[in-house]
Design an enzyme around this catalytic site. Structure first.
Site, PDB file in Angstrom:
ATOM      1  N   PHE A   1     -33.482   4.815  23.371  1.00 20.43           N
ATOM      2  CA  PHE A   1     -32.581   5.395  24.362  1.00 20.43           C
ATOM      3  C   PHE A   1     -32.238   4.452  25.501  1.00 20.43           C
ATOM      4  CE2 PHE A   1     -33.942   9.114  22.066  1.00 20.43           C
ATOM      5  CZ  PHE A   1     -32.723   9.761  21.893  1.00 20.43           C
ATOM      6  N   GLU A   2     -33.105   3.534  25.826  1.00 18.81           N
ATOM      7  CA  GLU A   2     -32.785   2.576  26.884  1.00 18.81           C
ATOM      8  C   GLU A   2     -31.869   1.476  26.363  1.00 18.81           C
ATOM      9  OE1 GLU A   2     -33.366   2.985  29.972  1.00 18.81           O
ATOM     10  OE2 GLU A   2     -34.947   4.501  29.940  1.00 18.81           O
TER      11      GLU A   2
END
Length: 151
Positions: free
Chosen positions: A14-15
């Site tokens: 997700f980052e």
């Protein structure tokens, strides 16, 4: 407790990784694996860049700081997936927000409470807007939290 490999995978997914500073959806300068600050607390500035090796090192150092923060806040006995899901959450929203959250209160009261899933899902906004990426992230964190630990 330590952040496990599954937690790291969720965070990395997700980052994402960017070696040049950019503005995240909340308009904060960010670099590497979603870092807004360096180990000494200095904020990331637009125009900065780092190597992949430095990004990985920064992630490891900052993630371990968040793991210590979560460990200090949680009074309930958690398995490694529950703990790692909370570290992932705190890494994204901040330790202060976790500390003030109903999510933490529910975890500490009863880490098996099914209502915890809904508390993760409440944190899907940036700048007052619901973001599909944050909704997907909170679902992944809640799914990790409710995945039985193998050890």
């Amino acid at each position: 407790m330590n952040l496990n490999e599954r937690g790291i995978q969720v965070m990395h997914e997700f980052e994402g990784i960017k070696l040049e500073a950019y503005l995240c959806p909340a308009k904060v300068p960010t670099i590497g694996w979603g870092n807004t600050r360096y180990e000494d607390g200095t904020p990331v500035k637009m125009g900065e860049s780092i190597s992949r090796q430095r990004a990985d090192e920064l992630f490891k150092n900052i993630a371990s700081t968040f793991a210590r923060g979560v460990d200090n806040l949680v009074t309930a006995n958690l398995n490694d997936n529950q703990f790692s899901a909370l570290v992932c959450f705190a890494y994204n929203v901040g330790i202060g927000n976790l500390k003030r959250s109903t999510l933490l209160r529910k975890v500490n009261a009863n880490p098996e409470d099914p209502g915890i899933r809904g508390e993760f899902m409440r944190w899907n906004k940036a700048g007052g807007r619901e973001l599909a990426g944050l909704t997907r992230r909170r679902k992944a964190e809640a799914d990790l939290y409710f995945t039985p630990s193998l050890g």
